[in-house]
Design a protein around this motif. Structure first.
Motif, PDB file in Angstrom:
ATOM      1  N   ILE A  88      -9.025   3.704   0.014  1.00  0.00           N
ATOM      2  CA  ILE A  88      -9.486   2.312   0.070  1.00  0.00           C
ATOM      3  C   ILE A  88      -9.623   1.753  -1.338  1.00  0.00           C
ATOM      4  N   ASP A  89     -10.219   2.530  -2.242  1.00  0.00           N
ATOM      5  CA  ASP A  89     -10.356   2.082  -3.634  1.00  0.00           C
ATOM      6  C   ASP A  89      -8.988   1.860  -4.271  1.00  0.00           C
ATOM      7  N   GLU A  90      -8.043   2.736  -3.982  1.00  0.00           N
ATOM      8  CA  GLU A  90      -6.691   2.591  -4.525  1.00  0.00           C
ATOM      9  C   GLU A  90      -6.036   1.312  -3.997  1.00  0.00           C
ATOM     10  N   ALA A  91      -6.237   1.013  -2.723  1.00  0.00           N
ATOM     11  CA  ALA A  91      -5.659  -0.202  -2.143  1.00  0.00           C
ATOM     12  C   ALA A  91      -6.269  -1.441  -2.790  1.00  0.00           C
TER      13      ALA A  91
ATOM     14  N   MET B 108       0.838  -1.171   0.000  1.00  0.00           N
ATOM     15  CA  MET B 108       0.000   0.000   0.000  1.00  0.00           C
ATOM     16  C   MET B 108       0.888   1.241   0.000  1.00  0.00           C
ATOM     17  N   GLN B 109       0.489   2.233  -0.729  1.00  0.00           N
ATOM     18  CA  GLN B 109       1.274   3.462  -0.798  1.00  0.00           C
ATOM     19  C   GLN B 109       1.076   4.284   0.470  1.00  0.00           C
ATOM     20  N   THR B 110       2.128   4.991   0.828  1.00  0.00           N
ATOM     21  CA  THR B 110       1.999   5.927   1.938  1.00  0.00           C
ATOM     22  C   THR B 110       1.562   7.270   1.385  1.00  0.00           C
ATOM     23  N   LEU B 111       0.928   8.040   2.231  1.00  0.00           N
ATOM     24  CA  LEU B 111       0.489   9.353   1.800  1.00  0.00           C
ATOM     25  C   LEU B 111       1.681  10.280   1.663  1.00  0.00           C
ATOM     26  N   GLY B 112       1.567  11.207   0.751  1.00  0.00           N
ATOM     27  CA  GLY B 112       2.604  12.208   0.591  1.00  0.00           C
ATOM     28  C   GLY B 112       2.575  13.179   1.765  1.00  0.00           C
ATOM     29  N   PRO B 113       3.452  14.141   1.727  1.00  0.00           N
ATOM     30  CA  PRO B 113       3.486  15.097   2.835  1.00  0.00           C
ATOM     31  C   PRO B 113       2.163  15.855   2.921  1.00  0.00           C
TER      32      PRO B 113
END
Length: 94
Positions: free
Chosen positions: A77-80, A1-6
């Motif tokens: 959630i959709d991206e995951a 899963m990607q982490t959020l950007g700053p």
């Protein structure tokens, strides 16, 4: 899963300016209502109107913020889900 950007944080100057503008506008409106050359019941009515306007503004701002955060969470959630499907698809191909 990607982490959020700053995440964007508001500067101390911006926070000060918004609080100062809010307090100044409330103070000036209150002084204006108090100094109106009308009966006290009219002043009370205008004060109640101002209080309800302030309260509804805070409620609207909170509701809009919550709606925005919900949309961000739903998008994450959709991206995951998409990432999981793609990783499953990649593992089937290999």
């Amino acid at each position: 899963m990607q982490t959020l950007g700053p995440q964007q944080k508001d500067s101390a100057a911006w926070i000060f300016q918004t609080w100062a503008a809010f307090l100044l506008s409330i103070s000036m409106t209150t002084v204006g209502i108090v100094n109106l050359p009308v009966d006290s019941w009219v002043k009370g009515f205008m004060g109640m109107g101002m209080a309800f306007s302030i309260g509804s503004t805070f409620s609207l701002a909170k509701t809009m913020r919550d709606l925005h955060e919900t949309k961000k969470l739903t998008a994450r959630i959709d991206e995951a889900k998409v990432e999981r499907l793609l990783s499953q698809h990649d593992s089937l191909i290999k």
